[in-house]
Motif scaffolding. Sequence first.
Motif, mmCIF file in Angstrom:
data_model
loop_
_atom_site.group_PDB
_atom_site.id
_atom_site.type_symbol
_atom_site.label_atom_id
_atom_site.label_comp_id
_atom_site.label_asym_id
_atom_site.label_seq_id
_atom_site.Cartn_x
_atom_site.Cartn_y
_atom_site.Cartn_z
ATOM 1 N N TYR A 53 -8.704 3.690 1.758
ATOM 2 C CA TYR A 53 -9.590 3.643 2.580
ATOM 3 C C TYR A 53 -9.407 2.637 3.877
ATOM 4 O O TYR A 53 -8.801 1.503 3.265
ATOM 5 C CB TYR A 53 -11.054 2.982 1.836
ATOM 6 C CG TYR A 53 -12.069 3.138 3.055
ATOM 7 C CD1 TYR A 53 -12.638 4.432 3.280
ATOM 8 C CD2 TYR A 53 -12.941 1.863 3.160
ATOM 9 C CE1 TYR A 53 -13.888 4.188 4.146
ATOM 10 C CE2 TYR A 53 -13.797 1.790 4.045
ATOM 11 C CZ TYR A 53 -14.431 2.965 4.491
ATOM 12 O OH TYR A 53 -15.424 2.901 5.436
ATOM 13 N N SER A 69 0.701 -1.394 0.001
ATOM 14 C CA SER A 69 0.041 -0.087 -0.019
ATOM 15 C C SER A 69 0.844 1.318 -0.021
ATOM 16 O O SER A 69 0.129 2.142 -0.127
ATOM 17 C CB SER A 69 -0.987 -0.085 1.191
ATOM 18 O OG SER A 69 -0.083 0.140 2.574
ATOM 19 N N GLU A 104 -10.138 0.420 7.267
ATOM 20 C CA GLU A 104 -10.944 -0.144 8.136
ATOM 21 C C GLU A 104 -10.595 -0.875 9.336
ATOM 22 O O GLU A 104 -9.398 -1.413 8.991
ATOM 23 C CB GLU A 104 -12.025 -1.064 7.336
ATOM 24 C CG GLU A 104 -12.812 -0.317 6.241
ATOM 25 C CD GLU A 104 -13.905 -1.429 5.629
ATOM 26 O OE1 GLU A 104 -14.912 -1.577 5.930
ATOM 27 O OE2 GLU A 104 -13.174 -2.161 4.667
ATOM 28 N N SER A 125 -8.487 -0.601 1.486
ATOM 29 C CA SER A 125 -8.849 -0.709 0.122
ATOM 30 C C SER A 125 -8.372 0.512 -0.514
ATOM 31 O O SER A 125 -8.320 1.500 0.040
ATOM 32 C CB SER A 125 -10.461 -0.497 0.060
ATOM 33 O OG SER A 125 -11.017 -1.849 0.812
ATOM 34 N N GLY A 126 -8.024 0.333 -2.045
ATOM 35 C CA GLY A 126 -7.801 1.593 -2.813
ATOM 36 C C GLY A 126 -6.172 1.652 -2.628
ATOM 37 O O GLY A 126 -5.589 0.665 -2.839
ATOM 38 N N LEU A 138 -6.198 -2.528 -4.074
ATOM 39 C CA LEU A 138 -6.575 -3.515 -2.806
ATOM 40 C C LEU A 138 -8.041 -3.547 -2.684
ATOM 41 O O LEU A 138 -8.677 -2.338 -2.659
ATOM 42 C CB LEU A 138 -5.842 -2.764 -1.870
ATOM 43 C CG LEU A 138 -4.204 -2.780 -1.938
ATOM 44 C CD1 LEU A 138 -3.586 -2.056 -0.647
ATOM 45 C CD2 LEU A 138 -3.689 -4.295 -1.991
ATOM 46 N N LEU A 139 -8.604 -4.491 -1.980
ATOM 47 C CA LEU A 139 -9.977 -4.388 -1.918
ATOM 48 C C LEU A 139 -10.121 -5.176 -0.476
ATOM 49 O O LEU A 139 -10.167 -6.574 -0.560
ATOM 50 C CB LEU A 139 -10.982 -5.184 -2.958
ATOM 51 C CG LEU A 139 -12.383 -5.221 -2.764
ATOM 52 C CD1 LEU A 139 -13.075 -3.785 -2.471
ATOM 53 C CD2 LEU A 139 -13.242 -6.054 -3.825
ATOM 54 N N ARG A 140 -10.162 -4.508 0.546
ATOM 55 C CA ARG A 140 -10.298 -5.017 2.052
ATOM 56 C C ARG A 140 -9.147 -6.139 2.122
ATOM 57 O O ARG A 140 -9.413 -7.360 2.259
ATOM 58 C CB ARG A 140 -11.660 -5.956 2.049
ATOM 59 C CG ARG A 140 -12.758 -4.863 2.483
ATOM 60 C CD ARG A 140 -13.960 -5.432 3.217
ATOM 61 N NE ARG A 140 -14.895 -4.650 3.899
ATOM 62 C CZ ARG A 140 -15.789 -4.755 4.702
ATOM 63 N NH1 ARG A 140 -16.265 -6.021 4.578
ATOM 64 N NH2 ARG A 140 -16.341 -3.861 5.550
ATOM 65 N N TYR A 141 -7.858 -5.483 2.009
ATOM 66 C CA TYR A 141 -6.505 -6.202 2.350
ATOM 67 C C TYR A 141 -6.244 -6.137 3.671
ATOM 68 O O TYR A 141 -6.139 -5.159 4.292
ATOM 69 C CB TYR A 141 -5.837 -5.432 1.621
ATOM 70 C CG TYR A 141 -4.064 -6.168 1.628
ATOM 71 C CD1 TYR A 141 -3.791 -7.614 1.119
ATOM 72 C CD2 TYR A 141 -3.263 -5.541 2.511
ATOM 73 C CE1 TYR A 141 -2.660 -8.034 1.445
ATOM 74 C CE2 TYR A 141 -1.948 -6.069 2.725
ATOM 75 C CZ TYR A 141 -1.899 -7.286 2.352
ATOM 76 O OH TYR A 141 -0.687 -7.959 2.500
ATOM 77 N N THR A 200 -7.510 -2.860 7.784
ATOM 78 C CA THR A 200 -7.642 -3.372 6.426
ATOM 79 C C THR A 200 -7.856 -2.287 5.538
ATOM 80 O O THR A 200 -8.431 -1.188 5.740
ATOM 81 C CB THR A 200 -9.224 -4.106 6.559
ATOM 82 O OG1 THR A 200 -9.194 -5.291 7.658
ATOM 83 C CG2 THR A 200 -9.589 -4.820 5.272
#
Length: 212
Positions: free
Chosen positions: A71, A51, A73, A93-94, A102-105, A91
């Motif tokens: 994003y 990231s 979370e 995303s983006g 990344l999607l909910r990595y 977690t």
Amino acid sequence: PLAFMELADLSLKTRPKALISTSMMLLPGLKRSLESHFGCPTLDMYSLNESGPVAIADADGNYLLLQPRLYVEILREDGSPCEPGQRGEVTLSGGFNPFLPLLRYRTGDQAALELRGAPDRHAGSPLLVGLEGRLPVVFRARDGGAVNNIDISIALRPLPITQFNLHQFADGSLRLRLRGAADQNEARRAVLNLFGAGQPLTIETLALDGKV
């Protein structure tokens, strides 16, 4: 932290404008020691290869988020989102890399997400609080109570430690391995304040390279 510890032993002819630590957790005690030695700010950045930079530590040891397109979370083990102030898995995303969306990595790192400057926690600047770069581990105190790994990190923060590793054996005894300039008696007091004065504890020098 490992590279900066080695640099501190060298006679540098130039002075850096800042030190930026990214690869491992930088404890506040070592941060103050580095700033005193090099005469410049030392920045502790939370960053991942996947990231890039995620957040940077403030004066209180909380982490300010850096990327508007990332994003963040905090999720429970079952994947549901945590409430503000509740600890869970960081977690993402983006992010900044269009070739690695990344999607909910799920990072495996633990923290709580809070909003600074907001009494109701529904407005303000987002902060990662109590960031720990590993899954939570629960130790057993002398009286049988639970001791969280985050509590151990907090207890050792004031000491100039580069790395540490705490292992608890089946009989409840502890082995603390340290790397850095921390006084072993101070480290012993910090740990036994959590576990109880009668807890068997040995302290050794940490000689391993890399992360622990």
